[in-house]
Write an enzyme that holds these catalytic residues in place. Structure first.
Site, PDB file in Angstrom:
ATOM      1  N   ASP A   1      48.354  33.106  38.193  1.00  0.00           N
ATOM      2  CA  ASP A   1      47.792  32.031  39.038  1.00  0.00           C
ATOM      3  C   ASP A   1      47.052  30.994  38.209  1.00  0.00           C
ATOM      4  OD1 ASP A   1      45.641  33.797  38.588  1.00  0.00           O
ATOM      5  OD2 ASP A   1      44.889  33.689  40.646  1.00  0.00           O
TER       6      ASP A   1
ATOM      7  N   ALA B   1      38.665  47.885  43.415  1.00  0.00           N
ATOM      8  CA  ALA B   1      40.025  48.353  43.705  1.00  0.00           C
ATOM      9  C   ALA B   1      41.074  47.295  43.371  1.00  0.00           C
ATOM     10  CB  ALA B   1      40.142  48.762  45.162  1.00  0.00           C
ATOM     11  N   GLY B   2      40.635  46.096  42.981  1.00  0.00           N
ATOM     12  CA  GLY B   2      41.586  45.019  42.720  1.00  0.00           C
ATOM     13  C   GLY B   2      42.133  44.439  44.014  1.00  0.00           C
TER      14      GLY B   2
ATOM     15  N   GLU C   1      32.735  31.721  41.813  1.00  0.00           N
ATOM     16  CA  GLU C   1      33.063  32.826  40.912  1.00  0.00           C
ATOM     17  C   GLU C   1      33.021  32.359  39.448  1.00  0.00           C
ATOM     18  OE1 GLU C   1      35.299  35.530  42.792  1.00  0.00           O
ATOM     19  OE2 GLU C   1      35.873  36.697  41.036  1.00  0.00           O
TER      20      GLU C   1
ATOM     21  N   ASP D   1      43.341  34.879  44.977  1.00  0.00           N
ATOM     22  CA  ASP D   1      42.583  35.758  45.873  1.00  0.00           C
ATOM     23  C   ASP D   1      41.973  34.981  47.032  1.00  0.00           C
ATOM     24  OD1 ASP D   1      43.217  37.398  43.808  1.00  0.00           O
ATOM     25  OD2 ASP D   1      41.162  37.647  43.070  1.00  0.00           O
TER      26      ASP D   1
ATOM     27  N   TYR E   1      39.502  39.451  31.028  1.00  0.00           N
ATOM     28  CA  TYR E   1      40.128  38.466  31.916  1.00  0.00           C
ATOM     29  C   TYR E   1      39.965  37.056  31.349  1.00  0.00           C
ATOM     30  CZ  TYR E   1      41.509  36.028  36.142  1.00  0.00           C
ATOM     31  OH  TYR E   1      42.163  35.213  37.036  1.00  0.00           O
TER      32      TYR E   1
HETATM   33  C1  GLA Z   1      42.016  38.591  39.687  1.00  0.00           C
HETATM   34  C2  GLA Z   1      41.755  37.084  39.810  1.00  0.00           C
HETATM   35  C3  GLA Z   1      42.996  36.351  40.314  1.00  0.00           C
HETATM   36  C4  GLA Z   1      44.231  36.733  39.517  1.00  0.00           C
HETATM   37  C5  GLA Z   1      44.347  38.237  39.345  1.00  0.00           C
HETATM   38  C6  GLA Z   1      45.452  38.627  38.403  1.00  0.00           C
HETATM   39  O1  GLA Z   1      42.215  39.150  40.939  1.00  0.00           O
HETATM   40  O2  GLA Z   1      40.681  36.845  40.673  1.00  0.00           O
HETATM   41  O3  GLA Z   1      42.766  34.973  40.293  1.00  0.00           O
HETATM   42  O4  GLA Z   1      44.243  36.075  38.285  1.00  0.00           O
HETATM   43  O5  GLA Z   1      43.156  38.826  38.871  1.00  0.00           O
HETATM   44  O6  GLA Z   1      46.680  38.244  38.902  1.00  0.00           O
END
Ligand code: GLA
Length: 382
Positions: free
Chosen positions: A38, A124-125, A161, A173, A223
């Protein structure tokens, strides 16, 4: 959305603040495919889910604002004119960050009270942070009639964020949480920030999540580090983002980048392609192809982009051993959290049981299995 959660949040708010709040549901998300693309302006395929955050929000006449995180039994009082990020990555930064970004945009808000509670497992992602940010911006927009579009709101959530939490996240997200459509996934073009909905009806298959219940520490710094690698390679290629690169373009600068960073950029280029193929497979109801793409995506996240971990890899290996599973991969930022699995409906229980057992044996820790429904995005609860 859980009725019990709603009643709890409502009750605490009215008891404490004595007025009638707006009630907001803001969902978490899954991502079928398109990971770490993204922020490279690529394509992603997320969907909002029926787990999320319920927030109650109303005006305050006490001369200050109050936020209550019911899950954590934590209350903060704050002055809108004296906001700064609080140290230690605490939850209040999501609230402060949204308020600060509204102020940056000269959107005038007054003191407010907010109470919230969620049922998205943290780490949890599944984007509990985007759900929280969206609930705050959506609630404030309503409360102070700020006339913000949903597009503006998600950009405010994202900036919160970036600036208050310190994660340079993409837009997936916040978008999925805000714009989710019941029973649909969204093919989101992260360059134009527009999406195309895909109805999800897998008939005798379904998606399930398995949570490793671990979140390794380095996730935030790793990240930001991945993001800056991508940006530096785009710069070398003299393009805006890796969205515009082909494998051939990348080959031309092979001598100018480390082999590790080369693989990372290659992953991004390939993952963007996979996501478009996955959308096509969804359209044609070709679940075998979709499943195979999930496995390839995981392989890339593990070996090229290097954002997986032993626990996630183990769950994907378990999935591969089971004929009922068409595909699986880690989901979200990585270094822990969930895998997403495309599985035959009548094999789910067997797979969940055997995987839970194997996971416990291997890591002496429990994993958790989640059955999700695809739900509507952030909205006022009537
Ligand atoms: C996190 C970030 C998103 C995206 C994902 C990986 O969730 O908040 O913006 O980059 O990781 O796809």
């Amino acid at each position: 959305m859980s009725k019990e959660l709603l009643n709890q949040v409502k009750k605490v708010f009215t008891k404490r603040f004595k007025n009638k709040p707006y009630l907001i549901f803001s969902p978490g998300r899954i991502n079928i495919i398109g990971e770490h693309v993204d922020y490279n302006e690529g394509f992603v395929l997320p969907a909002a889910v029926n787990k999320g955050i319920i927030a109650a929000i109303g005006k305050s006449d006490t001369g200050f604002s109050t936020a209550i995180a019911l899950d954590l039994d934590s209350t903060i009082k704050f002055d809108l004119d004296k906001l700064k990020p609080s140290k230690g990555g605490s939850w209040e930064n999501y609230v402060f960050g949204v308020v600060a970004e509204l102020q940056n945009r000269n959107k005038v808000i007054g003191d407010f009270n907010i109470v919230f509670k969620g049922n998205i497992p943290s780490g949890a992602g599944m984007s509990s942070s985007a759900a929280l940010e969206n609930s705050v911006v959506f609630g404030l927009n309503k409360l102070f009639d700020l006339q913000l579009s949903k597009e503006e709101m998600i950009l405010i959530s994202q900036k919160a964020e970036h600036n208050y939490v310190g994660v340079k996240c993409g837009i997936m997200d916040q978008y999925a949480s805000m714009f989710g459509i019941k029973n649909h996934a969204l093919l989101l073009d992260c360059r134009t920030i527009t999406s195309k909905p895909y109805a999800i009806n897998f008939k005798n298959h379904q998606l399930i999540l398995i949570n490793t219940n671990v979140k390794h520490n380095l996730s935030d710094s790793a990240y930001n580090d991945r993001r800056s690698v991508c940006e530096s390679i785009a710069e070398l290629l003299k393009i805006d983002s890796l969205r515009d690169a082909s494998e051939k373009d990348l080959e031309e600068i092979i001598n100018k980048v480390t082999p590790e960073n080369y693989q990372k950029a290659l992953f991004v280029i390939q993952e963007i392609e996979r996501t478009q193929k996955a959308a096509e497979a969804l359209q044609n109801n070709n679940l075998e192809t979709l499943g195979a793409l999930l496995y390839t995506s995981h392989n890339g996240l593990q070996h090229q982009y290097k954002v997986s971990c032993d626990e996630l890899d183990f769950l994907v290996e378990q999935a591969k051993k089971d004929k009922g599973v068409l595909g699986a991969r880690m989901m979200g930022g990585g270094f822990g959290g969930c895998t997403i699995n495309l599985i035959e409906r009548n094999k789910v229980k067997e797979f969940a049981d055997s995987t839970s057992k194997a996971y416990k044996n291997k890591f002496n820790n429990d994993c958790s299995v989640y059955y999700i429904e695809l739900s509507e995005g952030t909205h006022i609860i009537k």
